[in-house]
Structures are given as structure tokens and as C-alpha cells.
Design a protein around this motif. Structure first.
Motif, mmCIF file in Angstrom:
data_model
loop_
_atom_site.group_PDB
_atom_site.id
_atom_site.type_symbol
_atom_site.label_atom_id
_atom_site.label_comp_id
_atom_site.label_asym_id
_atom_site.label_seq_id
_atom_site.Cartn_x
_atom_site.Cartn_y
_atom_site.Cartn_z
ATOM 1 N N UNK A 31 0.848 -1.296 0.055
ATOM 2 C CA UNK A 31 0.029 0.044 -0.090
ATOM 3 C C UNK A 31 0.882 1.202 0.033
ATOM 4 N N UNK A 32 0.376 1.989 -0.755
ATOM 5 C CA UNK A 32 1.418 3.581 -0.811
ATOM 6 C C UNK A 32 0.800 4.267 0.549
ATOM 7 N N UNK A 33 1.880 5.233 0.819
ATOM 8 C CA UNK A 33 1.596 6.306 1.782
ATOM 9 C C UNK A 33 0.192 6.695 1.895
ATOM 10 N N UNK A 34 0.049 7.251 0.542
ATOM 11 C CA UNK A 34 -1.125 8.204 0.260
ATOM 12 C C UNK A 34 -2.539 7.719 0.449
ATOM 13 N N UNK A 35 -2.210 6.281 -0.211
ATOM 14 C CA UNK A 35 -3.498 5.526 -0.255
ATOM 15 C C UNK A 35 -3.876 4.955 1.406
ATOM 16 N N UNK A 36 -2.876 4.618 1.956
ATOM 17 C CA UNK A 36 -3.156 4.383 3.434
ATOM 18 C C UNK A 36 -3.861 5.660 4.163
ATOM 19 N N UNK A 37 -3.176 6.789 3.908
ATOM 20 C CA UNK A 37 -3.810 8.118 4.605
ATOM 21 C C UNK A 37 -5.223 8.104 4.283
ATOM 22 N N UNK A 38 -5.556 8.252 2.839
ATOM 23 C CA UNK A 38 -6.875 8.328 2.381
ATOM 24 C C UNK A 38 -7.878 7.135 3.160
#
Length: 46
Positions: A31-38
């Protein structure tokens, strides 16, 4: 299970594990950091 958290399958090694007489696939997910945050923020508000 992990796909519900936003993880995506990016690799699969077919029949790479032999356990108790049966072969199993090994699945790699990320998972990419921005995907996790979203995903985390969206699910936290529910």
C-alpha cells in the motif's frame, strides 16, 4: 482481508510453499502512503 484495508496484491509466487503435503501460493501485498492515509481517514470517520 488486507484488501479491505486498502492493500493491493502486487505479486504471487505460485506453489512456493509445501506444508503438510500441500502446495500453497505466497502473496505479496503493498500500500502506498497516500493510499493508506486516504483509506484510514475515510474509515475512521464511519
Amino acid at each position: 482481508m488486507l484488501s479491505k484495508c486498502g492493500f493491493k496484491e502486487h505479486g504471487r509466487r505460485r506453489k512456493c510453499k509445501f506444508i503438510n503435503g500441500k502446495y500453497y501460493d505466497s502473496i505479496e501485498m503493498d500500500i502506498l502512503a497516500e493510499e493508506f492515509k486516504e483509506s484510514y481517514i475515510k474509515n475512521k470517520n464511519q
